[in-house]
Write an enzyme that holds these catalytic residues in place. Structure first.
Site, PDB file in Angstrom:
ATOM      1  N   GLY A 158     -42.172  -8.784  14.128  1.00 41.47           N
ATOM      2  CA  GLY A 158     -41.103  -9.830  13.933  1.00 41.47           C
ATOM      3  C   GLY A 158     -39.836  -9.385  13.166  1.00 41.47           C
ATOM      4  O   GLY A 158     -39.989  -8.195  12.542  1.00 41.47           O
ATOM      5  N   ARG A 159     -38.482  -9.539  13.492  1.00 42.59           N
ATOM      6  CA  ARG A 159     -37.720  -9.263  12.640  1.00 42.59           C
ATOM      7  C   ARG A 159     -36.618 -10.386  12.123  1.00 42.59           C
ATOM      8  O   ARG A 159     -36.683 -11.278  12.859  1.00 42.59           O
ATOM      9  CB  ARG A 159     -36.726  -8.548  13.805  1.00 42.59           C
ATOM     10  CG  ARG A 159     -36.307  -7.010  13.647  1.00 42.59           C
ATOM     11  CD  ARG A 159     -35.775  -6.347  14.771  1.00 42.59           C
ATOM     12  NE  ARG A 159     -36.448  -5.209  15.232  1.00 42.59           N
ATOM     13  CZ  ARG A 159     -35.948  -3.934  14.635  1.00 42.59           C
ATOM     14  NH1 ARG A 159     -35.010  -4.255  13.768  1.00 42.59           N
ATOM     15  NH2 ARG A 159     -36.437  -2.930  14.903  1.00 42.59           N
ATOM     16  N   GLY A 160     -36.134 -10.007  10.988  1.00 40.20           N
ATOM     17  CA  GLY A 160     -35.454 -11.361  10.496  1.00 40.20           C
ATOM     18  C   GLY A 160     -34.329 -10.870   9.743  1.00 40.20           C
ATOM     19  O   GLY A 160     -33.977  -9.558   9.936  1.00 40.20           O
TER      20      GLY A 160
ATOM     21  N   GLY B 119     -35.477  -8.313   7.072  1.00 44.59           N
ATOM     22  CA  GLY B 119     -36.078  -7.249   7.222  1.00 44.59           C
ATOM     23  C   GLY B 119     -36.999  -7.180   8.354  1.00 44.59           C
ATOM     24  O   GLY B 119     -36.906  -8.140   9.266  1.00 44.59           O
TER      25      GLY B 119
ATOM     26  N   VAL C 196     -40.977  -7.127   9.843  1.00 46.72           N
ATOM     27  CA  VAL C 196     -42.257  -7.435   9.695  1.00 46.72           C
ATOM     28  C   VAL C 196     -43.335  -6.829  10.608  1.00 46.72           C
ATOM     29  O   VAL C 196     -43.231  -6.884  11.838  1.00 46.72           O
ATOM     30  CB  VAL C 196     -42.518  -8.810   9.770  1.00 46.72           C
ATOM     31  CG1 VAL C 196     -43.977  -9.679   9.217  1.00 46.72           C
ATOM     32  CG2 VAL C 196     -41.289  -9.908   9.047  1.00 46.72           C
TER      33      VAL C 196
ATOM     34  N   LYS D  87     -43.527  -7.404   5.016  1.00 47.43           N
ATOM     35  CA  LYS D  87     -42.198  -7.457   5.575  1.00 47.43           C
ATOM     36  C   LYS D  87     -41.477  -6.282   4.519  1.00 47.43           C
ATOM     37  O   LYS D  87     -41.745  -6.257   3.498  1.00 47.43           O
ATOM     38  CB  LYS D  87     -41.318  -8.859   5.103  1.00 47.43           C
ATOM     39  CG  LYS D  87     -40.066  -8.723   5.555  1.00 47.43           C
ATOM     40  CD  LYS D  87     -39.761 -10.413   5.416  1.00 47.43           C
ATOM     41  CE  LYS D  87     -38.170 -10.785   6.024  1.00 47.43           C
ATOM     42  NZ  LYS D  87     -37.889 -11.855   5.961  1.00 47.43           N
TER      43      LYS D  87
ATOM     44  N   ASP E 187     -32.562 -21.509   4.876  1.00 51.02           N
ATOM     45  CA  ASP E 187     -32.557 -20.991   6.155  1.00 51.02           C
ATOM     46  C   ASP E 187     -33.653 -21.689   7.164  1.00 51.02           C
ATOM     47  O   ASP E 187     -34.252 -21.137   7.626  1.00 51.02           O
ATOM     48  CB  ASP E 187     -32.828 -19.438   6.372  1.00 51.02           C
ATOM     49  CG  ASP E 187     -32.091 -19.055   7.478  1.00 51.02           C
ATOM     50  OD1 ASP E 187     -31.762 -19.656   8.347  1.00 51.02           O
ATOM     51  OD2 ASP E 187     -32.555 -17.813   7.637  1.00 51.02           O
TER      52      ASP E 187
END
Ligand code: NAG
Ligand code: NAG
Ligand code: NAG
Ligand code: NAG
Ligand code: NAG
Ligand code: NAG
Length: 837
Positions: free
Chosen positions: A527-529, A532, A534, A548, A643
């Site tokens: 994943g990407r947020g 950063g 993950v 992360k 968020d």
């Protein structure tokens, strides 16, 4: 005539004997006293904030105390004689000519003294910071109240090897309680429980099963000092650091070990004259040892607070104090030991009894585990039966004492052994009792006799005088010595705990190399947020983790700051929050280690054409609400998520929702909603509350707004910013178009009643859903997205509204409106919608 003569004479004769009395001043001169009978005989600090004098603690019972005077009720911050109050007549606090400071009960019995002597003259002074100091004429301090704290620490006051905090018995009884905050022999600052039964004592903070370095503590600094400064920053020589959530601005703070064993940091709110909690060691009070005593269970939730109940087959030992716990009704374990046929087990789900594991067996079936308990030669009172996902089997623990029992935040069950004869009389459900304040609001009368010898000539004269006048009676009261069963910290029960806990915070610090290895060199991205990227990884203990790696944009900050922040977040522990297992702060690297979630995010499941069914959707909506309610309320509303969106709601193998990425938007301070750290808009388009746009104060209601949008998305399967809606272009400032669309459907379908539900429900559910429940969720969601933040419910109310509906189903009762449910539900009115659109 006789009485008046008597009192006149008495007061005349008193004068030369009672020295000079100091009045409202910050200094007590040598040879003078403060008298318990004169309420204005107090020392007051120059700034008027602290006073030192006699405080009433019971009927005719007084303690010499330093109090903070600005709160609506004075707050006692120090006491000389907490366990031995003095008589309300004749008692004095005196600075003797020889330099000794003494507390004399009824003028004669020395209950407390500083044991100081001085060849030169001395004086006692109360300072602006609350410190009472005995100086000699050369201004050398001979004694300070700061060196012997009771349950409270003030700014710049030090905890040392010899100065620890000892809690009070209750909020109304200041005598010594059951909890200590102290430097242990290995230089680590800990919290210790020592119950009314002197045999039972245990350390409960930091996590006793973990080596202290896992909690970020060091054992190598021998200086053993800790204190907080007025900014609200606590620092200890064992590397423990934490700060108040309102760091900086507040004038008065205190750190108190409360009677419930929780260490709390308070700030004084000048406006409301109240103390506000700005940090606490435990957000789950049931994890504090001894809180409900032996053979009991502690449950906690935000709505009802902490509750204690006896185990089935047990009754409360003392109605006044849960610390004594519960005792068996009509049986004892000794007689059960050799009588296997007579024993049965009561199953308690999600229950832990911390400590006292006599034996431990890996990979045992329930039957084998129970058999082990029955044939055990030690007094097996229960088994703890825990499934470990990492090994894939159950482990069995034999318990010989049932202490520190708590529910339900534990991923394992307990089976309590009872004689079969008791089973029939077990009440179901178990009777719960709210933890009452112990009934010491009517404190006992001070019961003392004063010695007859040593009466001075003046008293003899008085007696003679009284007798000769007749009518005056002197009552002799017996002197009761209070023996304190307070064992010093040397003999802490270092009982070996048999197992590592699954559900307690196993929060730890990882090295960068460890994490690099775990992720095979940051190989598998999951994943990407914003913060950063993950990666999936496998920790040295075989747990699968999501790791992360934060983008280094100053987010991490200083390593110790990062540590403080992370250990606060790491303490947040709830089944609907992603569990944080640890972190790494090494050089420039900042990494966070979370549990791994098999089913990915809600966003990916909603995008999936193999859509979630209604049961799962409702479960996710409820779970998410519970997680947020915990963040907002149980943890003092200092953690705002900021968020909330489907990408941040993760699903485990059973599709239980867990909120992720909380706490990273810096711990919010609820006293300073305009905190500058919030000046930058955060959040994601489509889920952001109007407050961000209008630059209004940011409160927990921004998360409520985000939740409302997510709930609508769960129902409709439509994205708030999606292209499914007629207009195109930017999101309207105030309302997402998804909200508008749902409201239009509702209003438009007013005449044909419930058809609108079918229209808005995600067609991928194929019409299979509970209409009534869906309607509730829509209504709750629309309340959540009200433009005026005051009109939005709290997350806790959201949970109540959704849950009330749940329970109706579980118990399959006819729909009788439950008044407690109704009260939480702010009814939705069609006219309001029209106005709003
Ligand atoms: C002691 O302190 C007092 C007040 O702070 C001051 O007035 C006095 O001069 C000091 N005396 C000496 C000997 O330093
Ligand atoms: C308190 O300690 C913190 C951290 O060391 C520091 O930044 C702050 O300036 C200190 N405040 C005071 C009043 O000394
Ligand atoms: C030990 O702790 C004290 C107080 O926090 C600190 O001043 C000192 O530098 C520490 N010593 C070492 C060797 O880290
Ligand atoms: C656990 O026990 C079962 C049954 O006794 C056995 O088949 C299995 O191999 C054991 N598993 C492990 C990992 O020891
Ligand atoms: C406070 O508690 C102690 C111990 O339980 C008891 O002996 C004492 O009487 C209580 N004090 C008051 C003022 O109630
Ligand atoms: C006070 O002392 C007397 C005499 O010793 C005793 O009889 C009485 O029970 C005591 N009262 C209390 C409340 O302890």
């Amino acid at each position: 005539m006789g009485f008046y003569t008597f009192f006149l004479l008495l007061s005349l004769l008193q004068a030369p004997l009672f020295y000079l009395s100091a009045t409202s001043d910050d200094t007590l001169e040598q040879g003078s006293s403060l008298s318990v009978e004169k309420p204005n005989n107090v020392l007051v600090s120059p700034n008027g904030v602290f006073s030192a004098g006699f405080s009433l603690v019971g009927e005719n019972a007084f303690c010499f105390a330093i109090s903070f005077m600005k709160s609506s009720v004075p707050t006692i911050v120090w006491m000389a004689n907490r366990d031995q109050p003095v008589n309300g007549i004749g008692s004095k606090f005196s600075l003797l000519r020889n330099g000794n400071l003494v507390l004399l009960d009824a003028g004669r019995i020395n209950l407390w003294s500083t044991e100081t002597t001085s060849p030169v003259s001395v004086y006692l002074q109360l300072h602006d910071n609350g410190n009472l100091v005995l100086y000699n004429i050369r201004n050398e301090s001979l004694w300070e109240s700061f060196d012997s704290p009771t349950d409270t620490l003030l700014a710049e006051q030090k905890i040392t090897k010899d100065a620890s905090l000892l809690s009070s018995k209750s909020h109304t009884n200041y005598s010594s309680g059951y909890y200590t905050f102290y430097f242990d022999n290995d230089n680590v600052l800990r919290l210790l429980y020592q119950g009314p039964d002197p045999q039972i004592s245990s350390v409960y903070w930091p996590e006793p099963n973990e080596p202290s370095f896992r909690a970020g503590r060091t054992t190598y600094n021998n200086s053993k000092t800790a204190m907080f400064n007025s900014t609200g920053y606590f620092q200890s020589s064992d590397d423990l650091v934490f700060s108040a959530s309102d760091c900086g601005v507040v004038l008065y703070r205190r750190l108190t070990l409360d009677p419930d064993g929780n260490l709390r940091f308070y700030s004084f709110d000048e406006k409301n004259k109240l103390w506000i909690v700005t940090w606490q060691a435990f957000s789950q009070p049931c994890r504090i040892h001894g809180i409900c005593g032996p053979n009991s269970l502690c449950k906690y939730d935000h709505a009802l607070g902490r509750r204690c109940s006896c185990l089935p087959g047990f009754k409360m030992k003392s109605n006044l104090d849960w610390s004594y716990g519960c005792e068996p009704v009509g049986f004892n374990y000794n007689s059960l030991v050799n009588n296997i046929q007579e024993s049965g087990f009561v199953h308690l789900t999600n229950t832990e009894f911390y400590g006292y594991d006599k034996e431990y067996f890996q990979n045992y079936s329930l039957q084998r585990c129970q058999d082990e308990c029955l044939k055990s030669s030690s007094h097996c009172q229960a088994i703890q039966f825990i499934y470990w996902t990492d090994t894939g089997y159950y482990d069995c623990y034999i318990k010989t004492q049932l202490l520190n029992g708590h529910q339900p935040y534990f991923q394992g069950d307990a089976y309590v052994r009872l004689p079969k004869s008791v089973f029939s009389s077990i009440e179901n459900p178990m009777k719960e009792l709210r933890l009452e304040c112990p009934q010491d609001s009517n404190p006992s009368l001070l019961n003392r006799t004063y010695e007859k010898e040593g009466q001075n000539r003046f008293l003899k004269f008085l007696l003679w005088f009284a007798v000769s006048l007749g009518g005056v009676e002197f009552t002799c009261i017996s002197l009761v010595f209070c023996f304190l069963f307070w064992n010093r910290l040397e003999d802490i029960d270092k009982d070996k705990q048999g197992y590592m806990l699954a559900a307690t915070t196993r929060f730890q610090k990882f090295s960068y190399d460890e994490l690099k290895k775990a992720t095979r060199g940051f190989h598998e991205e999951i994943g990407r947020g914003a913060g950063g990227i993950v990666y999936k990884g496998i920790l040295p203990d075989h747990r699968v983790a999501a790791i992360k790696r934060l983008i280094n944009d100053g987010h991490g900050g200083e390593a110790h700051e990062f540590h403080t922040e992370m250990s606060t977040i790491g303490r947040l522990n709830h089944m609907n929050l992603i569990e944080m297992w640890g972190y790494c702060a090494e050089g420039k690297h900042r990494l966070l280690v979370y549990e791994y979630m098999e089913n990915g995010s809600l966003a990916s499941k909603l995008a999936d054409s193999n859509a979630l069914d209604w049961e799962k959707r409702f479960g996710i909506a409820l779970g998410t609400a519970k997680g947020l309610a915990y963040l907002h309320e149980e943890c003092l509303e200092w953690v705002l998520h900021c968020d909330i969106k489907p990408q941040n709601i993760l699903l485990d193998s059973n599709y239980h929702a867990k909120v992720a990425d909380f706490g990273l938007s810096k711990l919010q301070n609820r006293e300073m909603p305009n905190n500058s750290s919030f000046s930058r808009i955060r959040g994601t388009r489509g889920y952001m509350a109007p407050e961000w746009v209008y630059n209004l104060p940011i409160t927990s209601k921004v998360d409520v707004y985000g939740y409302g949008i997510v709930a609508l998305e769960i129902i409709t399967g439509k994205k708030p910013t999606g292209s499914q809606f007629s207009e195109s272009g930017r999101m309207t400032e105030n309302h997402g178009r998804l909200v508008k669309w749902v409201k239009e459907k509702m209003v438009g379908a007013d005449s044909s009643q419930t058809n609108w539900i079918e229209e808005i429900a995600d067609s991928r559910m194929g019409g299979k859903f509970d209409k009534a429940k869906l309607e509730i969720l829509v209504k709750v969601a629309l309340q959540c997205v009200e433009e005026d933040k005051e009109a939005r419910p709290t997350m806790h109310q959201v949970v109540e509204m959704l849950q009330c509906h749940e329970e109706e189903k579980i118990f399959d009762t006819p729909k009788v409106p439950d008044p407690s449910c109704e009260s939480g539900l702010l009814y939705f009115d069609n006219t309001e919608i029209l106005l709003d659109v």
